[in-house]
Design a protein around this motif. Sequence first.
Motif, PDB file in Angstrom:
ATOM      1  N   SER A 124      -4.151   2.491 -12.282  1.00 54.82           N
ATOM      2  CA  SER A 124      -4.872   2.543 -11.031  1.00 54.82           C
ATOM      3  C   SER A 124      -6.018   1.650 -11.145  1.00 54.82           C
ATOM      4  O   SER A 124      -6.542   0.981 -10.176  1.00 54.82           O
ATOM      5  CB  SER A 124      -5.180   3.792 -10.311  1.00 54.82           C
ATOM      6  N   GLU A 125      -6.941   1.926 -12.083  1.00 56.83           N
ATOM      7  CA  GLU A 125      -8.128   1.083 -12.326  1.00 56.83           C
ATOM      8  C   GLU A 125      -7.827  -0.111 -12.672  1.00 56.83           C
ATOM      9  O   GLU A 125      -8.436  -1.381 -12.247  1.00 56.83           O
ATOM     10  CB  GLU A 125      -8.788   1.820 -13.427  1.00 56.83           C
ATOM     11  N   CYS A 126      -6.615  -0.555 -13.079  1.00 59.17           N
ATOM     12  CA  CYS A 126      -6.283  -1.801 -13.775  1.00 59.17           C
ATOM     13  C   CYS A 126      -5.879  -2.493 -12.319  1.00 59.17           C
ATOM     14  O   CYS A 126      -6.143  -3.650 -12.045  1.00 59.17           O
ATOM     15  CB  CYS A 126      -5.002  -1.786 -14.440  1.00 59.17           C
ATOM     16  N   PHE A 127      -5.238  -1.949 -11.292  1.00 55.32           N
ATOM     17  CA  PHE A 127      -4.768  -2.660 -10.245  1.00 55.32           C
ATOM     18  C   PHE A 127      -5.772  -2.888  -9.435  1.00 55.32           C
ATOM     19  O   PHE A 127      -5.883  -4.221  -8.715  1.00 55.32           O
ATOM     20  CB  PHE A 127      -3.764  -1.553  -9.269  1.00 55.32           C
ATOM     21  N   SER A 128      -6.978  -2.138  -9.603  1.00 57.58           N
ATOM     22  CA  SER A 128      -8.226  -2.411  -8.829  1.00 57.58           C
ATOM     23  C   SER A 128      -8.979  -3.517  -9.446  1.00 57.58           C
ATOM     24  O   SER A 128      -9.492  -4.435  -8.534  1.00 57.58           O
ATOM     25  CB  SER A 128      -8.952  -1.108  -8.573  1.00 57.58           C
ATOM     26  N   ASP A 129      -9.228  -3.419 -10.914  1.00 57.34           N
ATOM     27  CA  ASP A 129     -10.145  -4.462 -11.429  1.00 57.34           C
ATOM     28  C   ASP A 129      -9.457  -5.928 -11.376  1.00 57.34           C
ATOM     29  O   ASP A 129     -10.292  -7.075 -11.378  1.00 57.34           O
ATOM     30  CB  ASP A 129     -10.453  -3.931 -12.678  1.00 57.34           C
ATOM     31  N   LEU A 130      -7.939  -5.822 -11.668  1.00 53.71           N
ATOM     32  CA  LEU A 130      -7.535  -7.170 -12.078  1.00 53.71           C
ATOM     33  C   LEU A 130      -6.827  -7.609 -10.717  1.00 53.71           C
ATOM     34  O   LEU A 130      -6.547  -8.904 -10.500  1.00 53.71           O
ATOM     35  CB  LEU A 130      -6.405  -7.005 -13.106  1.00 53.71           C
ATOM     36  N   PHE A 131      -6.207  -6.852  -9.715  1.00 53.60           N
ATOM     37  CA  PHE A 131      -5.606  -7.287  -8.838  1.00 53.60           C
ATOM     38  C   PHE A 131      -6.091  -6.955  -7.499  1.00 53.60           C
ATOM     39  O   PHE A 131      -5.615  -7.183  -6.138  1.00 53.60           O
ATOM     40  CB  PHE A 131      -4.100  -6.948  -8.861  1.00 53.60           C
ATOM     41  N   GLY A 132      -7.453  -6.303  -7.345  1.00 53.18           N
ATOM     42  CA  GLY A 132      -8.231  -6.404  -6.115  1.00 53.18           C
ATOM     43  C   GLY A 132      -7.589  -5.247  -5.192  1.00 53.18           C
ATOM     44  O   GLY A 132      -8.022  -5.157  -3.973  1.00 53.18           O
ATOM     45  N   VAL A 133      -6.771  -4.446  -5.620  1.00 48.18           N
ATOM     46  CA  VAL A 133      -6.312  -3.084  -4.963  1.00 48.18           C
ATOM     47  C   VAL A 133      -7.286  -1.730  -4.865  1.00 48.18           C
ATOM     48  O   VAL A 133      -7.398  -1.268  -5.883  1.00 48.18           O
ATOM     49  CB  VAL A 133      -4.729  -2.541  -5.361  1.00 48.18           C
ATOM     50  N   LYS A 134      -7.897  -1.965  -3.774  1.00 52.32           N
ATOM     51  CA  LYS A 134      -9.129  -1.032  -3.840  1.00 52.32           C
ATOM     52  C   LYS A 134      -8.765   0.419  -3.366  1.00 52.32           C
ATOM     53  O   LYS A 134      -9.366   1.482  -3.655  1.00 52.32           O
ATOM     54  CB  LYS A 134     -10.172  -1.690  -2.649  1.00 52.32           C
ATOM     55  N   ASN A 135      -7.413   0.703  -2.810  1.00 54.10           N
ATOM     56  CA  ASN A 135      -6.926   1.808  -2.505  1.00 54.10           C
ATOM     57  C   ASN A 135      -5.746   2.276  -3.194  1.00 54.10           C
ATOM     58  O   ASN A 135      -5.337   1.595  -4.025  1.00 54.10           O
ATOM     59  CB  ASN A 135      -6.859   1.916  -0.918  1.00 54.10           C
ATOM     60  N   GLU A 136      -5.630   3.419  -3.017  1.00 48.87           N
ATOM     61  CA  GLU A 136      -4.335   4.038  -3.819  1.00 48.87           C
ATOM     62  C   GLU A 136      -2.907   2.875  -3.282  1.00 48.87           C
ATOM     63  O   GLU A 136      -2.958   2.732  -2.024  1.00 48.87           O
ATOM     64  CB  GLU A 136      -3.697   5.397  -3.562  1.00 48.87           C
ATOM     65  N   ILE A 137      -1.804   2.882  -3.941  1.00 43.78           N
ATOM     66  CA  ILE A 137      -1.017   2.126  -3.577  1.00 43.78           C
ATOM     67  C   ILE A 137       0.105   2.502  -2.546  1.00 43.78           C
ATOM     68  O   ILE A 137       0.129   3.757  -2.533  1.00 43.78           O
ATOM     69  CB  ILE A 137       0.000   1.768  -4.759  1.00 43.78           C
ATOM     70  N   ASN A 138       0.249   2.051  -1.440  1.00 45.33           N
ATOM     71  CA  ASN A 138       0.672   2.418  -0.205  1.00 45.33           C
ATOM     72  C   ASN A 138       1.737   1.584   0.344  1.00 45.33           C
ATOM     73  O   ASN A 138       2.165   0.438  -0.216  1.00 45.33           O
ATOM     74  CB  ASN A 138      -0.454   2.799   0.656  1.00 45.33           C
ATOM     75  N   ASP A 139       2.094   1.865   1.370  1.00 48.36           N
ATOM     76  CA  ASP A 139       3.185   0.831   1.890  1.00 48.36           C
ATOM     77  C   ASP A 139       2.716  -0.329   2.689  1.00 48.36           C
ATOM     78  O   ASP A 139       3.461  -1.305   2.857  1.00 48.36           O
ATOM     79  CB  ASP A 139       3.895   1.744   3.492  1.00 48.36           C
ATOM     80  N   LYS A 140       1.516  -0.406   2.836  1.00 45.35           N
ATOM     81  CA  LYS A 140       0.942  -1.735   3.223  1.00 45.35           C
ATOM     82  C   LYS A 140       0.484  -2.673   2.384  1.00 45.35           C
ATOM     83  O   LYS A 140       0.416  -3.813   2.266  1.00 45.35           O
ATOM     84  CB  LYS A 140      -0.393  -1.318   3.879  1.00 45.35           C
ATOM     85  N   ASN A 141       0.266  -2.112   1.118  1.00 39.92           N
ATOM     86  CA  ASN A 141      -0.334  -3.045  -0.026  1.00 39.92           C
ATOM     87  C   ASN A 141       0.618  -3.194  -1.377  1.00 39.92           C
ATOM     88  O   ASN A 141       0.181  -4.101  -2.198  1.00 39.92           O
ATOM     89  CB  ASN A 141      -1.689  -2.738  -0.339  1.00 39.92           C
ATOM     90  N   TRP A 142       1.663  -2.450  -1.612  1.00 42.73           N
ATOM     91  CA  TRP A 142       2.503  -2.581  -2.567  1.00 42.73           C
ATOM     92  C   TRP A 142       3.054  -3.985  -2.953  1.00 42.73           C
ATOM     93  O   TRP A 142       3.063  -4.563  -4.047  1.00 42.73           O
ATOM     94  CB  TRP A 142       3.471  -1.630  -2.581  1.00 42.73           C
ATOM     95  N   LYS A 143       3.604  -4.540  -1.766  1.00 44.11           N
ATOM     96  CA  LYS A 143       4.067  -6.044  -1.827  1.00 44.11           C
ATOM     97  C   LYS A 143       3.128  -6.788  -2.432  1.00 44.11           C
ATOM     98  O   LYS A 143       3.514  -7.826  -3.341  1.00 44.11           O
ATOM     99  CB  LYS A 143       4.715  -6.342  -0.579  1.00 44.11           C
ATOM    100  N   ASP A 144       1.989  -6.985  -1.739  1.00 47.25           N
ATOM    101  CA  ASP A 144       0.942  -7.965  -2.308  1.00 47.25           C
ATOM    102  C   ASP A 144       0.596  -7.763  -3.666  1.00 47.25           C
ATOM    103  O   ASP A 144       0.361  -8.582  -4.698  1.00 47.25           O
ATOM    104  CB  ASP A 144      -0.233  -7.852  -1.416  1.00 47.25           C
ATOM    105  N   LEU A 145       0.619  -6.273  -4.444  1.00 44.77           N
ATOM    106  CA  LEU A 145       0.212  -6.007  -5.597  1.00 44.77           C
ATOM    107  C   LEU A 145       1.230  -6.704  -6.438  1.00 44.77           C
ATOM    108  O   LEU A 145       1.175  -7.219  -7.347  1.00 44.77           O
ATOM    109  CB  LEU A 145      -0.003  -4.521  -5.589  1.00 44.77           C
ATOM    110  N   ASN A 146       2.723  -6.466  -6.061  1.00 51.72           N
ATOM    111  CA  ASN A 146       3.744  -6.801  -6.947  1.00 51.72           C
ATOM    112  C   ASN A 146       3.749  -8.500  -6.818  1.00 51.72           C
ATOM    113  O   ASN A 146       4.017  -8.954  -7.884  1.00 51.72           O
ATOM    114  CB  ASN A 146       4.963  -6.375  -6.081  1.00 51.72           C
TER     115      ASN A 146
END
Length: 223
Positions: free
Chosen positions: A84-106
Motif C-alpha cells: 500500500s505504501e508503494c502504491f501511494s509513493d510510486l503511483f499516487g494512490v492516496k487512499n485504500e484501493i477501491n472500485d474508483k481507483n483500482w483501474k487507474d492504479l492498474n
Amino acid sequence: LKSFIDNIWLVDTHEHIRDAESVERKNVNLFELIGASYTGGDFLTAGANEQDLFGINGCYEKRWKVFKEFLPFVKTTSYYRYASECFSDLFGVKNEINDKNWKDLNKEIIRHATDENWYRFVLKDKCRIENIFLDQYWNTGNLNIDKDLFLPVLRMDMFVLYPLGEKDEHDRSPYIFAKEYDRKISNFDDYLNLLDYTVILHKRSKSPCIKIAIAYKRSLFFN
C-alpha cells in the motif's frame, strides 16, 4: 533530521529482484505484482483462488472482484501495508484501493513496467540504494547482471542438494552450470574443483557472500 535520514544511501543485503529486461517482458499489472510478492500468499491464505486472482488468462474486472472480496482480510497484514505504501509513493494512490481507483492504479503499473528508466528510478532515485545483494535462486551462478546496481550472492544450495546431476525446480543443476563454463565433471575431485572455480568467479565479480538456504528443502541433519 528527517532530511538527513532521507538522503542516506543504503546497502540492501537481501533481494531476489528480477532484472529490468525480464520485468519489461512480463505482463506486469496490479494482480501480477501482488501475486509475485509475499502479499499474494496472504490473499491465498485468506481463501482466494489462485487461478481466479493471479491466473494470466483472467480479465482484470474478474480479478478485481476476487481481490476486493478478500482485501478486508489482507489489508492489515505487514506485507500488504508495504504494498500500500508503494502504491501511494510510486503511483499516487492516496487512499485504500477501491472500485474508483483500482483501474487507474492498474494502468499506471502497466505503463511504468514498460518504461526503461523506471527500474533505475525506483531503486536509485526513490529508494536511494547504493548496492543490492542479489540472490538469484532461480538462476544459480549467473553473473550477467547490472553491476552498478547489484552484487551477486553465491547461492550454493544447488551444489549441496544435487551433486549427482538432478535438476532443481528451476531446471538448473551443477552439471548444466559446469557445461556453461566448459568444465567437465568425471569424479569427485572435478566436482570440488568446480566449487572452487565457482567461488573464484564470484570473488572476481565482487560477490559479498555465500548463501546456503537448504533448510527450506531438507533437514539440517547430515549423516
